[in-house]
Structure formats: C-alpha cells, structure tokens
Design a protein around this motif. Sequence first.
Motif, mmCIF file in Angstrom:
data_model
loop_
_atom_site.group_PDB
_atom_site.id
_atom_site.type_symbol
_atom_site.label_atom_id
_atom_site.label_comp_id
_atom_site.label_asym_id
_atom_site.label_seq_id
_atom_site.Cartn_x
_atom_site.Cartn_y
_atom_site.Cartn_z
ATOM 1 N N ALA A 100 -79.830 -11.934 -12.988
ATOM 2 C CA ALA A 100 -78.593 -12.692 -13.242
ATOM 3 C C ALA A 100 -77.849 -12.852 -11.955
ATOM 4 O O ALA A 100 -77.964 -12.016 -11.116
ATOM 5 N N ARG A 101 -76.912 -13.955 -12.261
ATOM 6 C CA ARG A 101 -75.907 -14.196 -10.937
ATOM 7 C C ARG A 101 -74.573 -14.096 -11.665
ATOM 8 O O ARG A 101 -74.316 -14.560 -12.599
ATOM 9 N N ASP A 102 -73.727 -13.730 -10.454
ATOM 10 C CA ASP A 102 -72.429 -13.909 -10.883
ATOM 11 C C ASP A 102 -71.944 -15.049 -11.142
ATOM 12 O O ASP A 102 -72.431 -16.237 -10.385
ATOM 13 N N PRO A 103 -71.355 -15.593 -12.127
ATOM 14 C CA PRO A 103 -70.688 -16.948 -12.445
ATOM 15 C C PRO A 103 -69.872 -17.500 -11.487
ATOM 16 O O PRO A 103 -69.850 -18.931 -11.454
ATOM 17 N N ILE A 104 -69.101 -16.952 -10.666
ATOM 18 C CA ILE A 104 -68.347 -17.751 -9.727
ATOM 19 C C ILE A 104 -68.981 -17.545 -8.332
ATOM 20 O O ILE A 104 -69.006 -18.700 -7.706
ATOM 21 N N ARG A 105 -69.382 -16.366 -7.859
ATOM 22 C CA ARG A 105 -70.114 -16.268 -6.643
ATOM 23 C C ARG A 105 -71.495 -16.617 -6.316
ATOM 24 O O ARG A 105 -72.304 -16.823 -5.383
ATOM 25 N N HIS A 106 -72.099 -16.554 -7.687
ATOM 26 C CA HIS A 106 -73.606 -16.907 -7.878
ATOM 27 C C HIS A 106 -74.559 -15.825 -6.935
ATOM 28 O O HIS A 106 -75.650 -16.147 -6.584
ATOM 29 N N GLN A 107 -74.002 -14.648 -6.861
ATOM 30 C CA GLN A 107 -74.717 -13.587 -6.188
ATOM 31 C C GLN A 107 -75.360 -12.661 -7.118
ATOM 32 O O GLN A 107 -74.680 -12.366 -8.131
#
Length: 101
Positions: A69-76
């Motif tokens: 999964a990725r952070d929705p804002i930073r995409h990390q």
Amino acid sequence: MPGPPAFAAPTFDAAGLGIGLGGMVEITSPHGRWEGVAIVFDSVRPGEVFVPGHYGRGTQSANQHTWYARDPIRHQPPLKSSPVAVRRLSFGEPFAARTFA
C-alpha cells in the motif's frame, strides 16, 4: 562485503523461541521468507523484531515483508512494520551468555 543480514529481538522473546546470539532465524510473512543471524538485546520492544531495511536485495531484503500500500499523499510505502512469524533455524550462544543493552 558485509556478512549475512541481522535480525534483532528482545531477550525475553528470543529466550521463549530458543533463539540465542549468532543463531540463524527464519522470518516469514504473507510476502515471503527471510533468513538471518540473531542479535539479542533489550532495546527492541517485546513482541517486536527488527531487521535493517536497507540491507540486502531480493529475498534477503527486509522490505520484501512490508505492505505494498502507498500513502495517499506522499505515495511512499509503510516500510516500518509488518506482521511476521519467527522461527529458530540453528542455535547460537546460550541466552544469558551475551546480550546487548
């Protein structure tokens, strides 16, 4: 060339699993399997284990066990935690012989 990847566990948990300093351990997760050398010390919280995330590639990378999964804002990706199972593969030194604080 660095040695094999290291796995760190708190003294109490390691003793319960029969893991001693220098023994080989196996970590399994929904994403794969990893082997490394045990380091036992009490700066890791009970119930948790630590594997250096920047060591190894492919199947010997600790990051293989983290979620995709990725952070929705930073995409990390969340590369700091994942549920795993730990099993002793070989014996190291006796539990009380050497621990790091």
